[in-house]
Design a protein around this motif. Structure first.
Motif, PDB file in Angstrom:
ATOM      1  N   GLY A  66       0.808  -1.212   0.000  1.00  0.00           N
ATOM      2  CA  GLY A  66       0.000   0.000   0.000  1.00  0.00           C
ATOM      3  C   GLY A  66       0.838   1.258   0.000  1.00  0.00           C
ATOM      4  N   VAL A  67       1.902   1.265   0.795  1.00  0.00           N
ATOM      5  CA  VAL A  67       2.783   2.434   0.845  1.00  0.00           C
ATOM      6  C   VAL A  67       3.540   2.581  -0.469  1.00  0.00           C
ATOM      7  CG1 VAL A  67       4.775   3.449   2.018  1.00  0.00           C
ATOM      8  CG2 VAL A  67       2.990   2.313   3.348  1.00  0.00           C
ATOM      9  N   PHE A  68       3.891   1.462  -1.094  1.00  0.00           N
ATOM     10  CA  PHE A  68       4.652   1.536  -2.343  1.00  0.00           C
ATOM     11  C   PHE A  68       3.844   2.237  -3.440  1.00  0.00           C
ATOM     12  CE2 PHE A  68       5.970  -0.190  -6.466  1.00  0.00           C
ATOM     13  CZ  PHE A  68       7.296   0.206  -6.458  1.00  0.00           C
ATOM     14  N   ALA A  69       2.530   2.118  -3.388  1.00  0.00           N
ATOM     15  CA  ALA A  69       1.706   2.810  -4.389  1.00  0.00           C
ATOM     16  C   ALA A  69       1.908   4.318  -4.288  1.00  0.00           C
ATOM     17  CB  ALA A  69       0.237   2.442  -4.195  1.00  0.00           C
ATOM     18  N   TYR A  70       2.041   4.845  -3.070  1.00  0.00           N
ATOM     19  CA  TYR A  70       2.286   6.274  -2.902  1.00  0.00           C
ATOM     20  C   TYR A  70       3.714   6.635  -3.324  1.00  0.00           C
ATOM     21  CZ  TYR A  70      -2.083   6.692  -0.319  1.00  0.00           C
ATOM     22  OH  TYR A  70      -3.405   6.708   0.041  1.00  0.00           O
ATOM     23  N   VAL A  71       4.649   5.730  -3.054  1.00  0.00           N
ATOM     24  CA  VAL A  71       6.032   5.974  -3.462  1.00  0.00           C
ATOM     25  C   VAL A  71       6.136   6.027  -4.976  1.00  0.00           C
ATOM     26  CG1 VAL A  71       8.365   5.020  -3.446  1.00  0.00           C
ATOM     27  CG2 VAL A  71       6.989   4.970  -1.360  1.00  0.00           C
ATOM     28  N   LEU A  72       5.520   5.062  -5.647  1.00  0.00           N
ATOM     29  CA  LEU A  72       5.564   5.033  -7.108  1.00  0.00           C
ATOM     30  C   LEU A  72       4.840   6.233  -7.698  1.00  0.00           C
ATOM     31  CD1 LEU A  72       6.530   3.465  -9.552  1.00  0.00           C
ATOM     32  CD2 LEU A  72       4.413   2.143  -9.476  1.00  0.00           C
ATOM     33  N   ASN A  73       3.776   6.667  -7.059  1.00  0.00           N
ATOM     34  CA  ASN A  73       3.061   7.849  -7.541  1.00  0.00           C
ATOM     35  C   ASN A  73       3.926   9.110  -7.437  1.00  0.00           C
ATOM     36  OD1 ASN A  73       0.379   8.986  -8.443  1.00  0.00           O
ATOM     37  ND2 ASN A  73       0.671  10.173  -6.556  1.00  0.00           N
ATOM     38  N   TYR A  74       4.847   9.108  -6.462  1.00  0.00           N
ATOM     39  CA  TYR A  74       5.776  10.229  -6.322  1.00  0.00           C
ATOM     40  C   TYR A  74       6.696  10.318  -7.542  1.00  0.00           C
ATOM     41  CZ  TYR A  74       9.606  13.016  -4.339  1.00  0.00           C
ATOM     42  OH  TYR A  74      10.568  13.969  -4.127  1.00  0.00           O
ATOM     43  N   TYR A  75       7.107   9.165  -8.072  1.00  0.00           N
ATOM     44  CA  TYR A  75       7.929   9.163  -9.279  1.00  0.00           C
ATOM     45  C   TYR A  75       7.125   9.659 -10.482  1.00  0.00           C
ATOM     46  CZ  TYR A  75      11.640   6.491  -6.988  1.00  0.00           C
ATOM     47  OH  TYR A  75      12.662   6.085  -6.159  1.00  0.00           O
ATOM     48  N   ARG A  76       5.853   9.369 -10.511  1.00  0.00           N
ATOM     49  CA  ARG A  76       5.023   9.737 -11.660  1.00  0.00           C
ATOM     50  C   ARG A  76       4.620  11.212 -11.649  1.00  0.00           C
ATOM     51  NH1 ARG A  76       1.275   4.413 -10.676  1.00  0.00           N
ATOM     52  NH2 ARG A  76       2.493   2.913 -11.913  1.00  0.00           N
ATOM     53  N   THR A  77       4.293  11.737 -10.460  1.00  0.00           N
ATOM     54  CA  THR A  77       3.732  13.091 -10.388  1.00  0.00           C
ATOM     55  C   THR A  77       4.678  14.113  -9.776  1.00  0.00           C
ATOM     56  OG1 THR A  77       2.724  12.687  -8.212  1.00  0.00           O
ATOM     57  CG2 THR A  77       1.437  12.096 -10.170  1.00  0.00           C
ATOM     58  N   GLY A  78       5.706  13.643  -9.054  1.00  0.00           N
ATOM     59  CA  GLY A  78       6.590  14.580  -8.377  1.00  0.00           C
ATOM     60  C   GLY A  78       6.037  15.101  -7.067  1.00  0.00           C
ATOM     61  N   LYS A  79       4.930  14.528  -6.577  1.00  0.00           N
ATOM     62  CA  LYS A  79       4.310  14.952  -5.317  1.00  0.00           C
ATOM     63  C   LYS A  79       4.180  13.739  -4.402  1.00  0.00           C
ATOM     64  CE  LYS A  79       1.703  18.745  -7.392  1.00  0.00           C
ATOM     65  NZ  LYS A  79       2.490  19.809  -6.743  1.00  0.00           N
ATOM     66  N   LEU A  80       4.732  13.858  -3.186  1.00  0.00           N
ATOM     67  CA  LEU A  80       4.718  12.750  -2.224  1.00  0.00           C
ATOM     68  C   LEU A  80       3.677  13.022  -1.150  1.00  0.00           C
ATOM     69  CD1 LEU A  80       5.936  10.121  -1.160  1.00  0.00           C
ATOM     70  CD2 LEU A  80       7.641  11.488   0.060  1.00  0.00           C
ATOM     71  N   HIS A  81       2.667  12.175  -1.112  1.00  0.00           N
ATOM     72  CA  HIS A  81       1.595  12.304  -0.123  1.00  0.00           C
ATOM     73  C   HIS A  81       1.638  11.111   0.834  1.00  0.00           C
ATOM     74  CE1 HIS A  81      -0.409  15.671  -2.154  1.00  0.00           C
ATOM     75  NE2 HIS A  81      -0.085  15.055  -3.275  1.00  0.00           N
ATOM     76  N   CYS A  82       1.051  11.297   2.018  1.00  0.00           N
ATOM     77  CA  CYS A  82       1.024  10.257   3.050  1.00  0.00           C
ATOM     78  C   CYS A  82      -0.321   9.552   3.040  1.00  0.00           C
ATOM     79  CB  CYS A  82       1.266  10.853   4.434  1.00  0.00           C
ATOM     80  SG  CYS A  82       2.861  11.646   4.633  1.00  0.00           S
ATOM     81  N   PRO A  83      -0.335   8.231   3.095  1.00  0.00           N
ATOM     82  CA  PRO A  83      -1.614   7.524   3.203  1.00  0.00           C
ATOM     83  C   PRO A  83      -2.242   7.744   4.572  1.00  0.00           C
ATOM     84  CG  PRO A  83       0.221   5.986   3.346  1.00  0.00           C
ATOM     85  CD  PRO A  83       0.812   7.326   3.017  1.00  0.00           C
ATOM     86  N   ALA A  84      -3.542   7.918   4.574  1.00  0.00           N
ATOM     87  CA  ALA A  84      -4.234   8.204   5.836  1.00  0.00           C
ATOM     88  C   ALA A  84      -4.428   6.953   6.682  1.00  0.00           C
ATOM     89  CB  ALA A  84      -5.596   8.850   5.551  1.00  0.00           C
ATOM     90  N   ASP A  85      -4.348   5.766   6.076  1.00  0.00           N
ATOM     91  CA  ASP A  85      -4.614   4.525   6.801  1.00  0.00           C
ATOM     92  C   ASP A  85      -3.348   3.795   7.220  1.00  0.00           C
ATOM     93  OD1 ASP A  85      -3.910   4.009   4.205  1.00  0.00           O
ATOM     94  OD2 ASP A  85      -5.248   2.291   3.963  1.00  0.00           O
ATOM     95  N   VAL A  86      -2.198   4.469   7.189  1.00  0.00           N
ATOM     96  CA  VAL A  86      -0.931   3.848   7.549  1.00  0.00           C
ATOM     97  C   VAL A  86      -0.311   4.624   8.698  1.00  0.00           C
ATOM     98  CG1 VAL A  86       1.407   3.302   6.752  1.00  0.00           C
ATOM     99  CG2 VAL A  86      -0.534   2.920   5.240  1.00  0.00           C
ATOM    100  N   CYS A  87       0.204   3.894   9.682  1.00  0.00           N
ATOM    101  CA  CYS A  87       0.834   4.548  10.837  1.00  0.00           C
ATOM    102  C   CYS A  87       2.086   5.306  10.391  1.00  0.00           C
ATOM    103  CB  CYS A  87       1.196   3.502  11.883  1.00  0.00           C
ATOM    104  SG  CYS A  87       1.781   4.178  13.447  1.00  0.00           S
ATOM    105  N   GLY A  88       2.322   6.453  11.008  1.00  0.00           N
ATOM    106  CA  GLY A  88       3.437   7.311  10.630  1.00  0.00           C
ATOM    107  C   GLY A  88       4.793   6.637  10.668  1.00  0.00           C
ATOM    108  N   PRO A  89       5.146   5.907  11.746  1.00  0.00           N
ATOM    109  CA  PRO A  89       6.453   5.237  11.765  1.00  0.00           C
ATOM    110  C   PRO A  89       6.650   4.244  10.623  1.00  0.00           C
ATOM    111  CG  PRO A  89       5.528   5.327  13.973  1.00  0.00           C
ATOM    112  CD  PRO A  89       4.457   5.799  13.045  1.00  0.00           C
ATOM    113  N   LEU A  90       5.576   3.565  10.216  1.00  0.00           N
ATOM    114  CA  LEU A  90       5.686   2.618   9.107  1.00  0.00           C
ATOM    115  C   LEU A  90       6.001   3.355   7.807  1.00  0.00           C
ATOM    116  CD1 LEU A  90       5.404  -0.153   7.768  1.00  0.00           C
ATOM    117  CD2 LEU A  90       2.930   0.221   7.697  1.00  0.00           C
TER     118      LEU A  90
END
Length: 476
Positions: A66-90
């Motif tokens: 799930g987190v990797f989807a946000y990481v890969l989206n950062y490569y595509r869009t240049g914007k890094l967002h945090c998932p709301a359903d994942v704990c911050g330390p993870l």
């Protein structure tokens, strides 16, 4: 080796399997962030360095999909967002693994990303002392190396236990009894302090003192002094409470693990300041010199420091400690509230001063005979009372223009106070929920420790690893 072995062009696609979820993207997309782990997949020798499956033509990483989807989206869009359903330390750990700097997180998600770290820093004080920490590995509470070994001294056995006995009410049943006793003496001491001011427990007596006359050869003079005394039994009760507080303070400072940090604590300073005046008063009560009486008079004035013992309750009630953390975490909101209030007070005190002079008697040169607002500084008090919706009624406008200003002042006060308060309430709710969760969380006796990276795992590099500037491990 397929597309990956041949290197491919910028238009070539690459398949990445993360935790069983396959992701497909372009090599040119991964090259947008050079120096990261995913950018290394586009290099010719990537198949030899990472876990590559030639049959499925994909790279495998045993990480959070799930987190990797946000990481890969950062490569595509240049914007890094945090998932709301994942704990911050993870999420923080995943960013470190993929070699992405946390400062790349977008501003809209930065507070959510930092929230866990700020909460952990603020809640460090809620960690209960571990009585078995000093003798881990020595059996059931025993010292390491046996009773006669290097760690078998009396101090190593009893120091953490006695410290937990007086510091952590939840460490044992005996610690609860000590906490109840401390709470009992705190309440008795505060009750005694309040009763000493009641006229039913105060006696006024006249004491005659004979002293030499300042005139040589004249007979001694009798001087009558009026003294205020409290009921003796209240002094005895306070003495018993002080004896307990002294015993508790001495035990805590003797068995504390770090005496410097102990003496720096504000609660411990309060303990010491609240105890000392009683002993000084008892020691000077038998002296009759003028200097001793002056000191006694000063000590009776500073008796009010005894009321500070109420802060000792924070040691036994987690909610009070959470309140202290909330006040510290909400400093900016309190400063904002004070600034808003100060601006409103200044504006409405000035407005009410001039509004009350509309329609004043022409014969009244100052225009202040018909109003309470003789000057602007007097209006400060009225503005504070009105903006806080308290309304003592000691000052009020008497003209229609003054009443209009008073109505605007009350409305502005409600809005001014209402704006920062929700932030403070949210901080308290967050700290309280985390403190309760940490307090009720059972202690982990055997904490899971991950195995060292094995060949074939996503953490394993077949060539010596190098550490990038972001602190993550990257394979050369």
């Amino acid at each position: 080796m397929g597309r990956h072995g041949g290197g491919g062009g910028d238009s070539g696609k690459i398949v990445i399997n993360v935790g069983g979820v396959r992701h497909e993207t372009y090599r040119s997309t991964l090259r947008t962030l050079p120096g990261t782990r995913l950018a290394g997949l586009t290099e010719p020798e990537a198949a030899a360095r990472f876990d590559y499956d030639p049959g499925a033509d994909e790279f495998f990483f045993d990480r959070h999909p799930g987190v990797f989807a946000y990481v890969l989206n950062y490569y595509r869009t240049g914007k890094l967002h945090c998932p709301a359903d994942v704990c911050g330390p993870l999420f923080e750990e995943e960013l470190g693994f993929w070699g992405i700097d946390e400062t790349d997180v977008e501003a809209c998600c930065w507070m959510t990303y930092r929230q866990h770290r700020d909460a952990e820093e603020a809640l460090d004080s809620f960690e209960a002392p571990d009585p078995a920490g000093a003798d881990a590995g020595g059996g059931a509470g025993g010292p390491p190396g046996g009773a006669g070994g290097a760690g078998g001294t009396w101090w190593r056995r009893w120091q953490p236990r006695v410290w937990a006995l007086f510091e952590d009410p939840y460490s044992s049943r005996a610690a609860r009894y000590v906490a109840f006793a401390s709470l009992f003496f705190i309440l008795i001491s505060i009750t005694t302090f309040c009763l000493e001011t009641h006229e039913g427990f105060i006696h006024i007596s006249n004491k005659t003192v004979t002293q030499a006359s300042p005139i040589p050869g004249a007979p001694p003079e009798n001087i009558t002094n009026v003294e205020v005394e409290t009921e003796p039994f209240l002094t005895y009760v306070e003495g018993v409470c002080v004896v307990w507080f002294t015993f508790e303070f001495l035990m805590r400072i003797t068995f504390c693990p770090d005496k410097v940090e102990f003496l720096k604590s504000s609660l411990n300073i309060i303990d010491c300041v609240a105890i000392l005046p009683f002993y000084l008063e008892v020691g000077l009560s038998g002296l009759s010199s003028k200097a001793a009486k002056d000191v006694l008079g000063f000590l009776r004035v500073v008796r009010f420091v005894r009321i500070l013992r109420i802060f000792k309750l924070t040691r036994h009630f987690v909610g009070l400690r959470v309140l202290g953390h909330t006040l510290r975490a909400s400093t900016n909101e309190f400063l904002l509230l004070i600034i808003f209030l100060a601006l409103g007070v200044l504006i409405f005190a000035t407005m009410i001063y001039y509004a009350e002079r509309i329609g004043a008697d022409p014969d009244d040169i100052l225009g202040s005979n018909h109003t309470y607002f003789k000057n602007i500084p007097i209006g400060f008090w009225w503005a504070v009372v009105t903006m806080t919706t308290l309304g003592y009624g000691d000052m009020y406008p008497k003209t229609w223009s003054g009443m209009l200003v008073g109505a605007l002042c009350a409305l502005a006060g409600v809005l001014t106070i209402a704006m920062p308060v929700p932030v403070i309430v949210n901080n308290f709710g967050m700290y309280y929920s985390l403190a309760m969760a940490k307090q009720k969380l059972p202690k982990k006796k055997n904490k899971h420790i991950p195995r060292p990276p094995q060949p074939g795992s996503p953490n394993y590099c077949k060539s010596p690893p190098q550490w990038g500037s972001s602190g993550s491990c990257t394979c050369p």
